[in-house]
Enzyme design. Structure first.
Site: not given
Ligand code: NAD
Length: 468
Positions: A280, A246, A170, A374
């Site tokens: 990331c 992750e 997905k 972040e």
């Protein structure tokens, strides 16, 4: 305009409803993706479950050859998929953009297909023989983000298939179209039901959540934010799913005083701004020794000014817009706060549409949100230090632990410092480069488990020990 179907049990399925996908560079409609319900998901999982026994029982060399064939399936459609990726994600075709991403997808698929899963003999003597086998888990559910949607799909799909699992993927609602295309191309070369895709914008049903608790899914591999990763872990608990998570990062780079600012500027820049910082393991905080702090800032500003940002279809562009409004707002908010207290070296205010200029800000207070959160966008805080111990302490004072880097001419010293960083990957004199042979994943809140190489493949298996 693209109108693509989901691939379920080898068939293209349009679904009863769709959702729109927009180009972040222009605001124009790129296409429509099926808006799946839990019923659609159940059909995909049932197809994957039915296909599993035959796929897992294939002779290993046959399954390996089919996995190797996926590279050709991607290659044959690479131009079309790269174009779709640029339209829906915003990243340029050129530079480290869509073509680069498709190249990476093929490299990872090829390497992963070549990996072996040998039986390990743990003991073989008068007292008996003990063998360790690695068997497939069953149906693997893959949930992916919008930043590197094609590459991350391949990172999830190919090791799962290579180990004998079947897959339901997905993609993110922001970038479903390139995944629909790449999965359709790959699934056409595999037995029906081995690889399936469902797309959703989470308005009819939250498909990611339904996957995380689905009784017929044995493992979830999830790439996305820490908050959603924690939700996946909670909802996977009741069915004791295997998990690879992750998650987010807030990587620090530490530049020691023996570096030549001009020499490292380009690598520092791309370590932070690859894919507009929406990566990331991009460098999200840059610590520079006071002796060369100002010179590094000057060299970075000079390099940044040479980088062309624009519509990704323009071959001159090497950076595009921020990929979606949600992320644009987050970056805008963090930068608006930082300009109040820091020294803006470049950028600092939004441009037109979803374009946000490269932003470099130094001399922020220690507690600035741009340092601690972040940002996942084209803004980098540059922090001055005098004692490297302070820099290591600051780098590790984060709940994240995805990557980090040390920059120095003294490699032995840099290695010793890199080993003190609390993160899954540490680079010396570069940041963010990945390699299909090198296990990748996060420490602390940045995730659980590793992808790539043998360790990544093993995460898609269940150990069975035979005592003979
Ligand atoms: P996100 O967490 O918002 O979404 C990721 C996926 O989860 C999407 O497909 C989304 O639809 C789905 N989802 C939403 N609700 C869910 C639920 N309740 N249960 C299960 N799935 C659900 O992340 P994003 O904004 O797409 O991606 C950006 C984040 O991903 C950043 O934090 C970035 O650092 C991280 N990331 C990590 C890695 C890595 O390898 N560590 C790689 C790329 C991105």
């Amino acid at each position: 305009m693209l109108e693509l179907g989901m691939t379920i049990d080898g068939q293209s399925v349009l679904g009863s409803k769709t959702f729109d996908v927009f180009n972040p560079a222009t605001g124009e409609l790129v296409g429509r993706a099926p808006n799946a319900t839990v019923d659609d998901l159940n059909r995909a999982v049932a197809a994957a479950k039915a296909a599993f026994p035959a796929w897992a029982a294939l002779p290993d060399a046959e399954r390996q050859a089919l996995c190797a064939g996926l590279v050709k399936a991607i290659e044959a459609n690479a131009d079309e998929i790269a174009h779709t990726l640029t339209l829906e994600q915003g990243k340029p075709l050129n530079g480290m953009g869509s073509r680069f991403e498709l190249g990476g997808a093929m490299a990872w698929a090829g390497h992963t297909a070549s990996l072996e899963l040998p039986v390990k003999v743990l003991q073989d003597n008068n007292e008996g023989r003990v063998e360790l086998h690695r068997k497939a888990i069953g149906v693997v559910g893959s949930i992916t983000p919008w930043n590197w949607p094609v590459m991350i799909a391949i990172w999830h799909i190919v090791p799962a298939l290579r180990a004998g699992n079947t897959v339901v993927i997905k993609p993110s609602p922001f970038t479903p179209l390139s995944t629909l295309q790449v999965v359709a191309a790959m699934a056409a070369t595999l037995p029906a039901g081995v690889l399936n895709v469902v797309t959703s914008d989470d308005t009819l049903d939250n498909i990611g959540a339904a996957m995380s608790s689905h009784p017929d899914i044995g493992k979830i591999v999830f790439t996305g934010s820490c908050a959603t990763g924690a939700r996946v872990m909670k909802s996977a608990a009741d069915t004791m799913k295997r998990l690879t998570l992750e998650l987010g990062g807030n990587d620090a780079g530490i530049v020691l005083p023996d570096c030549d600012p001009e020499e490292i500027a380009e690598k520092l820049f791309w370590g932070a701004f690859i894919n507009n910082g929406q990566t990331c393991a991009a460098m999200k905080r840059l610590y520079v020794h006071d002796d060369i702090h100002d010179a590094v800032c000057d060299a970075l500003v000079a390099y940044a000014r040479s980088v062309k940002m624009g519509n990704g279809l323009d071959e001159a562009s090497v950076l595009g817009p921020v990929a979606n409004k949600m992320q644009f707002d987050k970056v805008s908010e963090l930068v608006a706060d930082a300009v109040q207290s820091g020294n803006v070296l470049l950028g600092g205010a939004p441009d037109e549409g979803l374009f946000f200029p490269i932003t470099l800000i130094s001399d922020l207070p220690d507690d600035a949100p741009l340092i601690h959160e972040e940002q996942f966008g084209p803004a980098l805080p540059i922090i001055r230090f005098t004692d490297v111990e302070e820099a290591i302490k600051a780098a590790n004072a984060s709940e994240n632990g995805l990557g980090g880097s040390i920059w120095s001419k003294d490699i032995e010293k840099a290695k010793a410092l890199a080993l003190r960083l609390e993160c899954g990957t540490a680079w010396i004199n570069s940041h963010g480069g990945l390699n299909p042979v090198a296990p990748f994943g996060g420490a602390k809140m940045s995730g659980i488990g590793r992808e790539f190489g043998e360790e990544g493949l093993f995460e898609n298996t269940e150990i069975q020990v035979l005592h003979i």
